[in-house]
Enzyme design. Sequence first.
Site, mmCIF file in Angstrom:
data_model
loop_
_atom_site.group_PDB
_atom_site.id
_atom_site.type_symbol
_atom_site.label_atom_id
_atom_site.label_comp_id
_atom_site.label_asym_id
_atom_site.label_seq_id
_atom_site.Cartn_x
_atom_site.Cartn_y
_atom_site.Cartn_z
ATOM 1 C CE1 TYR A 159 -3.627 2.910 0.319
ATOM 2 C CE2 TYR A 159 -2.093 3.693 1.604
ATOM 3 C CZ TYR A 159 -3.020 3.642 1.114
ATOM 4 O OH TYR A 159 -3.814 5.008 1.431
ATOM 5 N NE ARG A 216 -9.341 3.081 2.784
ATOM 6 C CZ ARG A 216 -8.607 3.014 1.558
ATOM 7 N NH1 ARG A 216 -8.869 4.684 1.171
ATOM 8 N NH2 ARG A 216 -7.359 2.778 0.903
ATOM 9 C CG PHE A 276 12.900 18.895 -3.188
ATOM 10 C CD1 PHE A 276 11.745 19.245 -3.139
ATOM 11 C CD2 PHE A 276 12.975 17.248 -3.962
ATOM 12 C CE1 PHE A 276 10.467 18.943 -3.482
ATOM 13 C CE2 PHE A 276 11.774 16.221 -4.283
ATOM 14 C CZ PHE A 276 9.964 17.306 -4.009
HETATM 15 C C1 RWZ Z 1 13.098 12.400 -2.503
HETATM 16 C C2 RWZ Z 1 12.562 10.260 -3.477
HETATM 17 C C3 RWZ Z 1 7.178 12.662 -1.164
HETATM 18 C C4 RWZ Z 1 11.412 10.572 -2.143
HETATM 19 C C5 RWZ Z 1 6.930 10.784 -0.777
HETATM 20 C C6 RWZ Z 1 9.620 11.494 -1.543
HETATM 21 C C7 RWZ Z 1 5.294 11.639 -0.069
HETATM 22 C C8 RWZ Z 1 3.734 11.154 1.304
HETATM 23 C C9 RWZ Z 1 2.658 12.205 1.283
HETATM 24 C C10 RWZ Z 1 8.498 11.174 -1.892
HETATM 25 C C11 RWZ Z 1 -0.609 13.751 -3.609
HETATM 26 C C12 RWZ Z 1 2.367 13.358 -2.046
HETATM 27 C C13 RWZ Z 1 0.071 13.957 -1.102
HETATM 28 C C14 RWZ Z 1 0.721 11.533 -2.480
HETATM 29 C C15 RWZ Z 1 -1.222 12.048 -1.629
HETATM 30 N N1 RWZ Z 1 4.605 10.943 0.441
HETATM 31 N N2 RWZ Z 1 2.195 11.077 -0.352
HETATM 32 C C16 RWZ Z 1 12.197 11.579 -3.056
HETATM 33 C C17 RWZ Z 1 7.357 10.917 -1.482
HETATM 34 C C18 RWZ Z 1 0.820 12.729 -3.957
HETATM 35 C C19 RWZ Z 1 -1.107 13.840 -2.154
HETATM 36 C C20 RWZ Z 1 1.200 13.354 -0.891
HETATM 37 C C21 RWZ Z 1 0.167 11.386 -1.249
HETATM 38 C C22 RWZ Z 1 0.227 11.746 -0.522
#
Ligand code: RWZ
Length: 362
Positions: A159, A216, A276
Amino acid sequence: NPDDLYPLIKLKLAARHAEKQIPPEPHWGFCYLMLQKVSRSFALVIQQLPVELRDAVCIFYLVLRALDTVEDDTSIPTDVKVPILISFHQHVYDREWHFACGTKEYKVLMDQFHHVSTAFLELGKLYQQAIEDITMRMGAGMAKFICKEVETTDDYDEYCHYVAGLVGLGLSKLFHASGTEDLASDSLSNSMGLFLQKTNIIRDYLEDINEVPKCRMFWPHEIWSKYVNKLEDLKYEENSVKAVQCLNEMVTNALSHVEDCLTYMFNLRDPSIFRFCAIPQVMAIGTLAMCYDNIEVFRGVVKMRRGLTAKVIDRTKTMADVYGAFFDFSCMLKSKVNNNDPNATKTLKRLDAILKTCRDSG
Ligand code: RWZ
């Protein structure tokens, strides 16, 4: 009209337009305004990216946000929702496509999605392909999990792969397409997303369990069933010893991704891409250190204090800073491990491995 609602943000955007940081067209104005609205913290870290990459990451985020809004809207019947999730990646190319759902700023995003499509169509082909590919895979994964519970820890990883690991894979592709970075492996990119996602899932226990109408839950049955009969039992006072033990096992599970994350960040070249990526990772280990053995997770939301967040943003510049921060937060975690905790040995083993990596490399 979102432009009437948020005068302060509009003012800030006007200033950035004046500094030529945002393209002047209304669709780009809308996209950056929307990004600010749906994620203050993401809008903050995205600002340091080089212009071309920043535009791609902004659109990537909004497309996934829109997909997430569809998944999240409980008023859409499953038989309507599933085909939308599965075909969402094609709609991004279609300026006429529109699907009304969501509430508040998410409703604005969906209603005005043509601005996102218009901006998407102006991105380079490589960026478009990366965004389309990840959107397709995430939509299919979300559809799969609509009727599926998070049973085992493998389900939990699966998931998290769909909703966060794939974001990591997509970002790695965008970084590579921008020219400065080697293409990171899928496995390391996946870990970057899983570490952030699992931290959010742990921190947001109470928020998620109290959600109406539908709650959920993402804590895997395989873990919580060792401590309580029902997931919501964790929030009741009489179960607080079991609840904290369960929480600590969830934190220990999340710690398994740290070494991959450190390797991923070590391999980055561009300082702005590095920041970032690194700022959210440092915040995540800080959040885990605060949550570990902390009953407050079941009483309210445990957040890092504003001052600590500002410090992290200010002091996360190099890999040495990242090793230093992971070292400090791991020490803090280690000092909180109680020998009576059922997973103490495993937790300490993971922390010692992280401490060793930080000591040897930093
Ligand atoms: C920097 C290589 C930002 C990886 C994951 C990091 C965040 C948690 C939040 C990857 C749109 C972003 C809000 C998909 C639903 N995951 N996920 C490197 C990273 C997208 C909305 C947010 C999900 C959610």
